[in-house]
Scaffold this active site. Structure first.
Site, PDB file in Angstrom:
ATOM      1  N   GLY A  50       5.301  -7.018   6.143  1.00 53.19           N
ATOM      2  CA  GLY A  50       4.513  -7.188   7.721  1.00 53.19           C
ATOM      3  C   GLY A  50       3.036  -7.269   7.826  1.00 53.19           C
ATOM      4  O   GLY A  50       2.254  -8.016   7.636  1.00 53.19           O
ATOM      5  N   SER A  51       2.471  -6.516   6.946  1.00 52.58           N
ATOM      6  CA  SER A  51       0.835  -5.886   6.978  1.00 52.58           C
ATOM      7  C   SER A  51       0.074  -7.440   6.126  1.00 52.58           C
ATOM      8  O   SER A  51      -0.263  -7.511   6.634  1.00 52.58           O
ATOM      9  CB  SER A  51       0.239  -4.769   7.055  1.00 52.58           C
ATOM     10  OG  SER A  51       0.654  -3.674   8.109  1.00 52.58           O
ATOM     11  N   ALA A  52       0.787  -6.897   5.462  1.00 49.68           N
ATOM     12  CA  ALA A  52       0.559  -7.605   3.608  1.00 49.68           C
ATOM     13  C   ALA A  52       0.534  -9.396   4.343  1.00 49.68           C
ATOM     14  O   ALA A  52      -0.791  -9.861   4.413  1.00 49.68           O
ATOM     15  CB  ALA A  52       0.625  -7.329   2.621  1.00 49.68           C
TER      16      ALA A  52
ATOM     17  N   ALA B 244       3.839  -1.508   3.811  1.00 47.62           N
ATOM     18  CA  ALA B 244       3.142  -2.761   5.175  1.00 47.62           C
ATOM     19  C   ALA B 244       2.975  -3.972   4.517  1.00 47.62           C
ATOM     20  O   ALA B 244       1.940  -4.933   4.497  1.00 47.62           O
ATOM     21  CB  ALA B 244       1.068  -2.464   5.229  1.00 47.62           C
TER      22      ALA B 244
ATOM     23  N   PRO C  77       9.366  -5.058  -0.113  1.00 49.99           N
ATOM     24  CA  PRO C  77      10.389  -4.896   0.485  1.00 49.99           C
ATOM     25  C   PRO C  77      10.509  -4.625   1.855  1.00 49.99           C
ATOM     26  O   PRO C  77       8.797  -4.428   2.376  1.00 49.99           O
ATOM     27  CB  PRO C  77      11.368  -3.361   0.356  1.00 49.99           C
ATOM     28  CG  PRO C  77      10.984  -3.290  -0.661  1.00 49.99           C
ATOM     29  CD  PRO C  77       9.361  -4.238  -1.179  1.00 49.99           C
TER      30      PRO C  77
ATOM     31  N   LYS D  75       1.048  -1.188  -0.147  1.00 52.07           N
ATOM     32  CA  LYS D  75      -0.109  -0.047  -0.032  1.00 52.07           C
ATOM     33  C   LYS D  75       0.804   1.209   0.197  1.00 52.07           C
ATOM     34  O   LYS D  75       2.530   0.693   0.667  1.00 52.07           O
ATOM     35  CB  LYS D  75      -1.182   0.113   1.610  1.00 52.07           C
ATOM     36  CG  LYS D  75       0.159   0.187   3.130  1.00 52.07           C
ATOM     37  CD  LYS D  75       0.078   1.445   3.246  1.00 52.07           C
ATOM     38  CE  LYS D  75       1.199   1.461   4.530  1.00 52.07           C
ATOM     39  NZ  LYS D  75       1.946   2.192   4.367  1.00 52.07           N
TER      40      LYS D  75
ATOM     41  N   ASP E  74      -2.228  -1.391  10.039  1.00 54.79           N
ATOM     42  CA  ASP E  74      -2.533  -1.409   8.681  1.00 54.79           C
ATOM     43  C   ASP E  74      -3.151  -2.973   7.780  1.00 54.79           C
ATOM     44  O   ASP E  74      -3.767  -3.614   6.312  1.00 54.79           O
ATOM     45  CB  ASP E  74      -1.326  -1.007   7.290  1.00 54.79           C
ATOM     46  CG  ASP E  74      -0.568   0.104   8.165  1.00 54.79           C
ATOM     47  OD1 ASP E  74      -1.950   1.232   8.316  1.00 54.79           O
ATOM     48  OD2 ASP E  74       0.704   0.343   7.436  1.00 54.79           O
TER      49      ASP E  74
ATOM     50  N   ALA F 288      10.744  -2.848   6.443  1.00 59.49           N
ATOM     51  CA  ALA F 288      10.432  -2.296   6.551  1.00 59.49           C
ATOM     52  C   ALA F 288      10.975  -0.998   5.777  1.00 59.49           C
ATOM     53  O   ALA F 288      11.370   0.173   5.919  1.00 59.49           O
ATOM     54  CB  ALA F 288      12.152  -2.274   7.704  1.00 59.49           C
TER      55      ALA F 288
HETATM   56  O1  C5P Z   1       0.550  -1.600  13.665  1.00 55.70           O
HETATM   57  P1  C5P Z   1       1.341  -1.279  13.559  1.00 55.70           P
HETATM   58  O2  C5P Z   1       2.021  -2.604  14.470  1.00 55.70           O
HETATM   59  O3  C5P Z   1       1.546  -1.938  12.568  1.00 55.70           O
HETATM   60  O4  C5P Z   1       2.223  -0.128  14.099  1.00 55.70           O
HETATM   61  C1  C5P Z   1       3.933  -0.333  14.033  1.00 55.70           C
HETATM   62  C2  C5P Z   1       4.126   1.302  15.104  1.00 55.70           C
HETATM   63  O5  C5P Z   1       4.117   2.522  14.281  1.00 55.70           O
HETATM   64  C3  C5P Z   1       3.286   1.287  16.413  1.00 55.70           C
HETATM   65  O6  C5P Z   1       3.918   0.921  17.693  1.00 55.70           O
HETATM   66  C4  C5P Z   1       3.191   3.014  16.540  1.00 55.70           C
HETATM   67  O7  C5P Z   1       4.510   3.376  17.021  1.00 55.70           O
HETATM   68  C5  C5P Z   1       3.709   3.521  15.546  1.00 55.70           C
HETATM   69  N1  C5P Z   1       1.545   3.496  14.743  1.00 55.70           N
HETATM   70  C6  C5P Z   1       1.608   4.598  15.679  1.00 55.70           C
HETATM   71  N2  C5P Z   1       0.341   5.586  15.099  1.00 55.70           N
HETATM   72  C7  C5P Z   1      -0.297   4.583  14.643  1.00 55.70           C
HETATM   73  C8  C5P Z   1       0.212   3.305  13.702  1.00 55.70           C
HETATM   74  C9  C5P Z   1       1.649   3.458  14.414  1.00 55.70           C
HETATM   75  O8  C5P Z   1       2.340   5.559  16.584  1.00 55.70           O
HETATM   76  N3  C5P Z   1      -1.722   5.396  14.143  1.00 55.70           N
END
Ligand code: C5P
Length: 356
Positions: free
Chosen positions: A110-112, A108, A102, A14, A144, A104
């Site tokens: 990892g989310s995928a 997204a 890729p 994304k 995500d 990091a």
């Molecule tokens: O939700 P996810 O694990 O993908 O988020 C990774 C990190 O990104 C969270 O631990 C947080 O530090 C940051 N984050 C945030 N606000 C969001 C989404 C992510 O601060 N809305």
């Protein structure tokens, strides 16, 4: 269960066409208003019965993906098992991830993979969760993940998990992605944004130093006539570049109008990302990459999510090809890819054993 007992899901990367970030909340997350856009760069996730849960990762950046229970796809398996109970409680799976997104990189990936694992296991276990129920499980796994299920173009609120599909004509947008030689951690980028904002507040709302001014930036590098425009297409605010906030976050009317028009020139002008100044502060080489893409004729440029991938919008497929060739020759990124969007979210691929 499928013949052969394996189910494969395909999941897109994304971009965020707008990423407006509010202040840090008590739970550590930041409230967002974002416009997600799924693009044609896909991971594949296969789930098959096994004696214990496990994961194998192959492809782009596989060595940097955790292969233990920290793996987001395995966390998704655990979350789905808890949500459906019944026979799934005893079922164990092996997840195989073939990465093209890729790691990091702000796309997204990892989310995928988590979304792919949810859809594949839902099918493998015949759990029968519908899209909305899967979305609820997805939101527990990561901000995500719900969008990776849904795909297309959608407005995200909350942490990004509350989604509304964006109604727009069936325009295919042509993007060039510039992959960086390095990675950024999403929490680090959000933390840097908090620091930049604190510094700015400490300096009475003005950028604290000339050096930091570029870090604070506008979220949208200036280009020709667009110079000084805010990322949301509004005229510049008095006092120079847009502040890094925190400010009230709202959906960009300019972007939504542009998407409804289907005109890539207008969409390119309306792209914005509040995380961009923080990503650039942590990865200064991105400034050069963004500037190069704009000089080479991109309609708009922005850091993808928390970066360090940069995304450039082109007016058509030929322009995207020219841009990709020129960018890779300019030495401002590790590699480039051409993608289109929007594309569907997670889909189950036909079983090669039964497909004609
Ligand atoms: O939700 P996810 O694990 O993908 O988020 C990774 C990190 O990104 C969270 O631990 C947080 O530090 C940051 N984050 C945030 N606000 C969001 C989404 C992510 O601060 N809305």
């Amino acid at each position: 269960m499928r013949a052969g007992g394996a189910v494969t899901a395909r999941v897109p990367a994304k971009l965020n066409l707008q990423l407006a970030v509010g202040p840090r909340r008590a739970d550590g997350y930041h409230g967002l208003v974002t416009v997600f856009h799924a693009v044609s760069l896909f991971d594949e996730v296969t789930a098959e019965p096994a004696s214990q849960d496990g994961v194998t990762v192959t492809g782009e950046g596989a060595d940097r993906v955790p292969a233990d229970k920290d793996n987001l796809a395995l966390r998704a398996v655990t979350a789905l098992r808890a949500a459906v109970g019944g026979a799934a409680r005893a079922a164990r799976v092996h997840i195989t991830i073939t990465k093209r997104i890729p790691v990091a990189a702000g796309l997204a990936g990892g989310s995928a993979d988590a979304a792919g694992a949810l859809v594949a296991c839902n099918e493998l276990w015949r759990s029968g969760l519908d899209q909305q129920q899967l979305g609820t499980v997805a939101a527990k796994v990561g901000s995500d993940v719900a969008f990776a299920l849904l795909g297309g173009t959608a407005v995200g609120r909350g942490r990004g998990e509350q989604l509304t599909p964006a109604l727009a004509p069936a325009t295919a947008y042509h993007w060039v992605l510039a992959f960086a030689d390095g990675q950024l951690s999403t929490p680090d980028v959000y933390a840097m944004l908090d620091r930049l904002r604190a510094r700015q507040a400490g300096a009475g709302g003005e950028p604290p130093s000339p050096g930091a001014k570029a870090e604070l930036g506008t979220g949208q590098p200036s280009r020709g006539g667009a110079r000084g425009e805010r990322g949301d297409g509004q005229p510049p605010r008095a006092g120079g570049p847009r502040k890094v906030g925190p400010r009230e976050i709202e959906l960009s009317a300019a972007l939504m109008t542009a998407l409804r028009s289907g005109d890539p020139t207008r969409v390119g002008r309306a792209l914005s990302n509040d995380l961009q100044p923080a990503a650039v502060a942590l990865f200064p080489a991105l400034r050069k990459t963004l500037a190069a893409g704009l000089e080479l004729g991109a309609l708009g440029a922005l850091v993808a999510g928390s970066g360090p991938t940069c995304a450039f919008l082109a007016s058509n497929a030929n322009r995207a090809l020219d841009l990709a060739v020129s960018l890779s020759g300019a030495g401002v990124c590790r590699s480039v890819a051409r993608v289109t969007g929007p594309v569907p979210g997670t889909v189950i691929l036909p079983d090669p054993k039964t497909a004609k």
